[in-house]
Design a protein around this motif. Structure first.
Motif, PDB file in Angstrom:
ATOM      1  N   LYS A  33       0.829  -1.211   0.000  1.00  0.00           N
ATOM      2  CA  LYS A  33       0.000   0.000   0.000  1.00  0.00           C
ATOM      3  C   LYS A  33       0.860   1.256   0.000  1.00  0.00           C
ATOM      4  N   LEU A  34       1.949   1.228   0.758  1.00  0.00           N
ATOM      5  CA  LEU A  34       2.798   2.413   0.872  1.00  0.00           C
ATOM      6  C   LEU A  34       3.764   2.565  -0.297  1.00  0.00           C
ATOM      7  N   PHE A  35       4.369   1.444  -0.742  1.00  0.00           N
ATOM      8  CA  PHE A  35       5.438   1.525  -1.735  1.00  0.00           C
ATOM      9  C   PHE A  35       5.047   1.087  -3.137  1.00  0.00           C
ATOM     10  N   GLY A  36       3.920   0.426  -3.293  1.00  0.00           N
ATOM     11  CA  GLY A  36       3.525  -0.070  -4.620  1.00  0.00           C
ATOM     12  C   GLY A  36       4.527  -1.079  -5.138  1.00  0.00           C
ATOM     13  N   ALA A  37       4.967  -0.904  -6.376  1.00  0.00           N
ATOM     14  CA  ALA A  37       5.872  -1.854  -7.031  1.00  0.00           C
ATOM     15  C   ALA A  37       7.342  -1.456  -6.901  1.00  0.00           C
ATOM     16  N   VAL A  38       7.632  -0.444  -6.097  1.00  0.00           N
ATOM     17  CA  VAL A  38       9.001   0.047  -5.916  1.00  0.00           C
ATOM     18  C   VAL A  38       9.817  -0.969  -5.106  1.00  0.00           C
ATOM     19  N   GLN A  39      11.085  -1.123  -5.462  1.00  0.00           N
ATOM     20  CA  GLN A  39      11.981  -1.960  -4.656  1.00  0.00           C
ATOM     21  C   GLN A  39      12.205  -1.230  -3.337  1.00  0.00           C
ATOM     22  N   CYS A  40      11.610  -1.768  -2.274  1.00  0.00           N
ATOM     23  CA  CYS A  40      11.506  -1.008  -1.030  1.00  0.00           C
ATOM     24  C   CYS A  40      12.452  -1.432   0.081  1.00  0.00           C
ATOM     25  N   ALA A  41      12.857  -2.698   0.100  1.00  0.00           N
ATOM     26  CA  ALA A  41      13.689  -3.200   1.200  1.00  0.00           C
ATOM     27  C   ALA A  41      14.699  -4.198   0.647  1.00  0.00           C
TER      28      ALA A  41
END
Length: 175
Positions: free
Chosen positions: A130-138
């Protein structure tokens, strides 16, 4: 629950079905230094907890990692996440190494524990999505930065790798 994690939960449930606490202490006959069935599951649980912590840290910061994958990490991501191949023989990092078993647990108890862990992992992943969508987040310690979708797929591929090990142990002992 997300389909990848649901598929993983079904595979784990199938691999542990009907095992008592003595049978979960079996290990490969040809490699007596390898993990028992229970240790394999405990390793998986540690990886779920580690991922929860990693994603939760990004959620607290409310921003994705700024890290960019190296060429080797991109190759690893492609191999594991896209091709579904998990390399054999890689030693697990210390943080996800199972301890020696103090209390043998049945397959039913291990299945329940895996289900609870996967439920929590899925909830954290939902928040991250919900917060990051499809972005490489971690970032994964070997594969580098992953999106939530990639994290879920990683756990499916990694889990299936270990489920095959459990099924091989069962087969070797006629279970």
């Amino acid at each position: 629950m997300n389909p990848d994690l649901q598929q993983l939960q079904r595979a784990i449930t199938y691999s542990l079905r009907g095992l008592d606490s003595a049978q979960t202490q079996l290990r490969p006959k040809s490699h007596r230094d390898r993990w028992t069935i229970q240790q394999i599951i405990e390793h998986l649980l540690l990886t779920y907890s580690s991922t929860e912590t990693t994603i939760d840290a990004r959620l607290e910061k409310r921003s994705p990692t700024r890290a960019k994958p190296s060429l080797m990490q991109r190759i690893g991501q492609y191999t594991v996440i896209r091709l579904g191949y998990f390399p054999h023989g890689r030693k697990a990092p210390a943080m996800v190494m199972p301890a020696a078993t103090e209390k043998p647990l049945s397959g039913e108890v291990l299945t329940h524990s895996a289900g609870e862990h996967l439920f929590r992992l899925d909830a954290i992943c939902d928040e991250g999505e919900k917060l990051f969508g499809a972005v490489q987040c971690a970032s994964h310690h070997v594969l580098g930065p992953l999106s939530i979708s990639q994290w879920r797929k990683f756990h499916l591929i990694h889990g299936e790798h270990h489920v095959r090990q459990i099924l091989a142990i069962r087969k070797a002992y006629g279970l």
